[in-house]
Design a protein around this motif. Sequence first.
Motif, short mmCIF file in Angstrom:
data_model
loop_
_atom_site.label_atom_id
_atom_site.label_comp_id
_atom_site.label_asym_id
_atom_site.label_seq_id
_atom_site.Cartn_x
_atom_site.Cartn_y
_atom_site.Cartn_z
N PHE A 244 0.60 -1.17 -0.20
CA PHE A 244 0.15 0.05 -0.04
C PHE A 244 0.77 1.29 0.24
N PHE A 245 1.79 1.17 0.79
CA PHE A 245 2.63 2.68 0.97
C PHE A 245 3.81 2.53 -0.14
N ALA A 246 4.29 1.45 -0.57
CA ALA A 246 5.47 1.61 -1.63
C ALA A 246 4.70 2.12 -3.07
N ALA A 247 3.37 1.62 -2.93
CA ALA A 247 2.58 2.01 -4.18
C ALA A 247 2.32 3.64 -4.20
N LYS A 248 2.41 4.05 -2.85
CA LYS A 248 2.10 5.46 -2.81
C LYS A 248 3.59 6.28 -2.94
N VAL B 252 12.85 -14.18 8.63
CA VAL B 252 13.37 -13.37 7.81
C VAL B 252 13.51 -13.63 6.24
N GLU B 253 13.71 -14.93 5.99
CA GLU B 253 14.04 -15.30 4.46
C GLU B 253 13.04 -15.06 3.83
N ARG B 254 11.65 -15.73 4.47
CA ARG B 254 10.29 -15.57 3.85
C ARG B 254 9.87 -14.10 3.68
N VAL B 255 10.24 -13.23 4.60
CA VAL B 255 9.89 -11.83 4.39
C VAL B 255 10.55 -11.29 3.36
N LEU C 265 10.74 -8.58 -1.70
CA LEU C 265 11.50 -7.84 -2.93
C LEU C 265 10.67 -7.95 -4.19
N PRO C 266 9.57 -8.66 -4.32
CA PRO C 266 8.86 -8.35 -5.88
C PRO C 266 8.16 -7.09 -5.63
N ILE C 267 7.81 -6.78 -4.56
CA ILE C 267 6.96 -5.38 -4.35
C ILE C 267 7.89 -4.22 -4.53
N PHE C 268 8.99 -4.28 -3.88
CA PHE C 268 10.18 -3.45 -4.07
C PHE C 268 10.64 -3.29 -5.46
#
Length: 553
Positions: free
Chosen positions: A252-256, A277-280, A285-288
């Motif tokens: 939501f905030f990355a899109a902003k 941590v690995e799963r997070v 990463l795809p979102i970033f």
Amino acid sequence: MTENRTSRPVGRTTEPEPCAGLFTLTPDGVPEDRRREALACFEEHTRAQQATFLGYQANEHLDYTGDLAWLLDFHVNNVGDPFVRGNFRLNSKLVEREVLDYYARLWHAKVPHDPADAESYWGYVLTMGSTEGNIMALWNARDYLAGRALMVDPAADDGGVPRLTWVQAKAPPDNPNAYDPIIFYSEDTHYSFTKAARVLNFKTFYEVGSRDYPDDCPLSPGGPWPTEVPSVGGVLGNGDIDVDKLAVLVEFFAAKGHPIMVSLNYGSTFKCAYDDVERVTERLLPIFLRYGLVDRQVEYDREKRRYDVRHGFWIHVDGALGAAYMPFLADAGLPERVPPFDFRLPYVFSLVMSGHKWVGAPWPCGVFMTKVKYQLRPPDDPEYIGAQDSTFAGSRNGFSPLILWSYLARHSYGEQTRLALEAQQLAGQVRDGLAAVGRKIGLDLWVDRSPLALTVRFRRPAQKYVDKYSLSLETLPVGPQQNRELAHVYLMPGIDRGLIAQFLDDLTQQDAYPRQVTELTEWAPGPVAAGAASPDGQVTRLAEVPATGRGFR
């Protein structure tokens, strides 16, 4: 604005302080006989409390006086960067660097530290516990994500001496939020993290969401924003961060257009939970990538082509407890998966550990670590100390590196693996023992243990036993007008099985479990302070701190 609070504070003993009155100071000092009496009284009390200490994640099995007691007559100060010797020569930086190399290898960072190698590690031994390391991580992350830098000002004339100037990158016209970072952390995160975020004016997603998007929370459209990222299963869950909900909030905030900081726990305070941590990182990463937060160009002067290339995200791991011993369990053949958490994961930016927890030290200490490429230029290089002021604390305790070194010198990897496995085994035995106590006395003790945790949670006993065993307490709201008052024990190295037997026997006594207080009463706050949460929306919401999952009172 009202909120539910228990009708009495829990964990507040009414017993008088030990040795009360013996330590009173006067302008004439203290007579020698009373001085000795006061110290003897306090030693007796301290030894008695240590003998039954079970409630907190601190190793009380210490053995340093034989080698290091002589240091109490010296002021040893590691002021400044640990990799620069400096002018204050009563320091232990040589020892500090060896301790840092040890943990860099343990955490799969690139060794040795090399300021010319961006991938190598940088770190220092903390004077406080992991709270200081978290503040350091937040400070670095805030300025890194906000596009701030310390540069030599070519236009400044200071008698031929270069002048450093803080600069702030200008947000591009199409993204006003490009340098407005937002932090995410779970509801089971240590209570000091909220305090650190406020000190550094680091905005939380709750603050920005409640202020700018009050009706658009992606987890509950039209409903309120959660104060922090929910944990799996809520207050009665294991305490690990809900990765799915974290991803929804981050997107939501990355899109902003906001840069993102995420802090993860590796051995949380009350439940000893381990975030995956690995799963997070794999999930985020795809979102970033989707929103241009990987290798983005940060411009300071377009005409002179002054720019930096930075990520628009920062992953921090608060490994206050787990980072010290979980690496030894990774290949120990446990049935549970030990999730990786360290620098072998390419997008872990910073990591902290407390030295007084698993290792054991007479005072709080710890380790902060990052990579050279994420270390912002220190704000000063003072001639006075002859070393860069690259740490948070300035003057730093030079005794702590010797404490850590002494422990590591006497405990091989194999020995630490043995201790970690014994602690895991003992935690399982205590869980089973508490369940048996509940069956014996005919009362559900709500016994629970998170996977791989060194702590076991159970129904809060009478204050007499809270005081005896130094138990940490937590009150969890589990339904309308209903609480669960919990305590926990931590099975740290050196805990004697005879003490566990005594503890379990005590809980079978008739006075161990008085009637539990479960009624909730309404609590009305005083006037809303500047910057506090306000139900009418007239005051900017900054933070609301949940009273659960913190392990403190």
